[in-house]
Motif scaffolding. Structure first.
Motif, PDB file in Angstrom:
ATOM      1  N   ALA A   1       5.939   2.127  -4.793  1.00  0.00           N
ATOM      2  CA  ALA A   1       5.788   2.460  -3.376  1.00  0.00           C
ATOM      3  C   ALA A   1       4.345   2.349  -2.902  1.00  0.00           C
ATOM      4  O   ALA A   1       4.081   1.872  -1.785  1.00  0.00           O
ATOM      5  CB  ALA A   1       6.319   3.865  -3.113  1.00  0.00           C
ATOM      6  N   GLU A   2       3.381   2.768  -3.724  1.00  0.00           N
ATOM      7  CA  GLU A   2       1.981   2.729  -3.306  1.00  0.00           C
ATOM      8  C   GLU A   2       1.514   1.291  -3.118  1.00  0.00           C
ATOM      9  O   GLU A   2       0.837   0.970  -2.129  1.00  0.00           O
ATOM     10  CB  GLU A   2       1.102   3.434  -4.342  1.00  0.00           C
ATOM     11  CG  GLU A   2      -0.371   3.482  -3.943  1.00  0.00           C
ATOM     12  CD  GLU A   2      -1.228   4.230  -4.951  1.00  0.00           C
ATOM     13  OE1 GLU A   2      -2.465   4.147  -4.831  1.00  0.00           O
ATOM     14  OE2 GLU A   2      -0.662   4.883  -5.848  1.00  0.00           O
ATOM     15  N   ARG A   3       1.877   0.410  -4.043  1.00  0.00           N
ATOM     16  CA  ARG A   3       1.500  -0.997  -3.916  1.00  0.00           C
ATOM     17  C   ARG A   3       2.185  -1.628  -2.711  1.00  0.00           C
ATOM     18  O   ARG A   3       1.598  -2.448  -1.999  1.00  0.00           O
ATOM     19  CB  ARG A   3       1.866  -1.760  -5.188  1.00  0.00           C
ATOM     20  CG  ARG A   3       1.069  -1.358  -6.416  1.00  0.00           C
ATOM     21  CD  ARG A   3       1.514  -2.137  -7.635  1.00  0.00           C
ATOM     22  NE  ARG A   3       0.774  -1.754  -8.825  1.00  0.00           N
ATOM     23  CZ  ARG A   3       1.016  -2.216 -10.047  1.00  0.00           C
ATOM     24  NH1 ARG A   3       2.007  -3.103 -10.232  1.00  0.00           N
ATOM     25  NH2 ARG A   3       0.296  -1.816 -11.072  1.00  0.00           N
TER      26      ARG A   3
ATOM     27  N   ALA B   1       2.997  -0.174   0.070  1.00  0.00           N
ATOM     28  CA  ALA B   1       2.329   0.279   1.289  1.00  0.00           C
ATOM     29  C   ALA B   1       1.036  -0.487   1.524  1.00  0.00           C
ATOM     30  O   ALA B   1       0.721  -0.860   2.666  1.00  0.00           O
ATOM     31  CB  ALA B   1       2.064   1.779   1.196  1.00  0.00           C
ATOM     32  N   ARG B   2       0.261  -0.738   0.467  1.00  0.00           N
ATOM     33  CA  ARG B   2      -1.005  -1.453   0.615  1.00  0.00           C
ATOM     34  C   ARG B   2      -0.757  -2.907   1.027  1.00  0.00           C
ATOM     35  O   ARG B   2      -1.450  -3.440   1.902  1.00  0.00           O
ATOM     36  CB  ARG B   2      -1.788  -1.410  -0.695  1.00  0.00           C
ATOM     37  CG  ARG B   2      -2.323  -0.021  -1.067  1.00  0.00           C
ATOM     38  CD  ARG B   2      -3.169  -0.093  -2.318  1.00  0.00           C
ATOM     39  NE  ARG B   2      -4.367  -0.905  -2.096  1.00  0.00           N
ATOM     40  CZ  ARG B   2      -4.989  -1.589  -3.047  1.00  0.00           C
ATOM     41  NH1 ARG B   2      -4.517  -1.594  -4.282  1.00  0.00           N
ATOM     42  NH2 ARG B   2      -6.080  -2.275  -2.767  1.00  0.00           N
TER      43      ARG B   2
END
Length: 257
Positions: free
Chosen positions: A141-143, A145-146
């Motif tokens: 999820a973090e990747r 979003a970026r």
């Protein structure tokens, strides 16, 4: 610099760019083309990269093939290994595309299940058209979003990339002519799913040995009958074009924009 000659099915010498583009014109409607280079003994890379195998003819056709594409599809591993930057065609190519009813630049689509991509790289920062990242629902999820800040991130599977979903997602966005430049894992996955229509293969006049892989990589065999569609020669290179056997008749009869 060696010119490019047609040696089958016709015979013509010193082809112009326009003549080459005519030979590689895809048919109307959805079409997925793969483009690779390999040595005489089947090596797909030299010192880890494919770029060292191709000569002038291969590089010329490599650039010309992008002109026909709605979208250029590449696996994330190949993007990193081959040192891809932003997908930007020359002003001459952009003008040619406008004249043929196409957008000035093709969309660059990167395939990555893990989203192991750098959102600050030139692939994204300098892109003339917002790129696509094709991934899976379970991607980090973090990747996600970026990357969503610099590209349209689209799911084409749950835990693994689904080639048919990939084609459907691209077609839904108006990208019918898909031009893929690898790598072997992506090619193997697409081939096993039966979604590859055409292979453009440069046979480099060299023997490599070593441990280089093949142009396709997949856990299981996926026999796919192909029909020859054309052969060009540039110096010692042979530039081969094959279409899937059940597509060959349609490809021969419906080329054009």
């Amino acid at each position: 610099m060696d010119g490019i000659d047609e040696i089958w099915p016709g015979v013509r010498c010193a082809l112009t760019d326009e003549q080459i583009l005519g030979l590689y014109a895809p048919p109307h409607g959805p079409w997925l083309r793969m483009n690779f280079v390999e040595s005489l003994d089947g090596a797909v890379t030299r010192e880890g990269r494919s770029g060292g195998l191709g000569g002038d003819g291969d590089r010329r056709v490599f650039e010309l093939l992008r002109r026909w594409a709605d979208v250029v599809l590449v696996g994330a591993g190949t993007v990193r290994t081959e040192g891809y930057g932003a997908m930007r065609l020359s002003a001459e190519a952009a003008s040619w595309r406008r004249a043929h009813g196409l957008a000035e630049q093709p969309v660059f689509a990167l395939v990555s299940g893990r989203l192991d991509l750098d959102p600050t790289s030139s692939v994204f920062v300098d892109a003339p058209v917002r790129p696509l990242v094709l991934t899976v629902e379970e991607a980090p999820a973090e990747r996600r979003a970026r990357l969503a800040e610099v590209a349209d991130v689209l799911d084409v599977g749950g835990t693994a990339v689904d080639p048919r979903a990939l084609r459907e997602v691209l077609h839904a966005r108006g990208h019918e002519r898909i031009h893929s430049e690898g790598g072997p894992t992506l090619f193997g996955t697409l081939l096993a799913a039966g979604v590859v229509d055409e292979l453009c293969l440069t046979l480099a006049p060299t023997l490599e040995a070593g441990d280089a892989g093949r142009i396709t990589r997949f856990p299981m065999a996926a026999p796919t009958a192909m029909e020859p569609a054309g052969i060009l020669r540039s110096g010692g290179e042979l530039l081969l074009r094959y279409t899937r056997a059940d597509e060959a008749t349609n490809a021969d009869s419906s080329n054009g924009v």
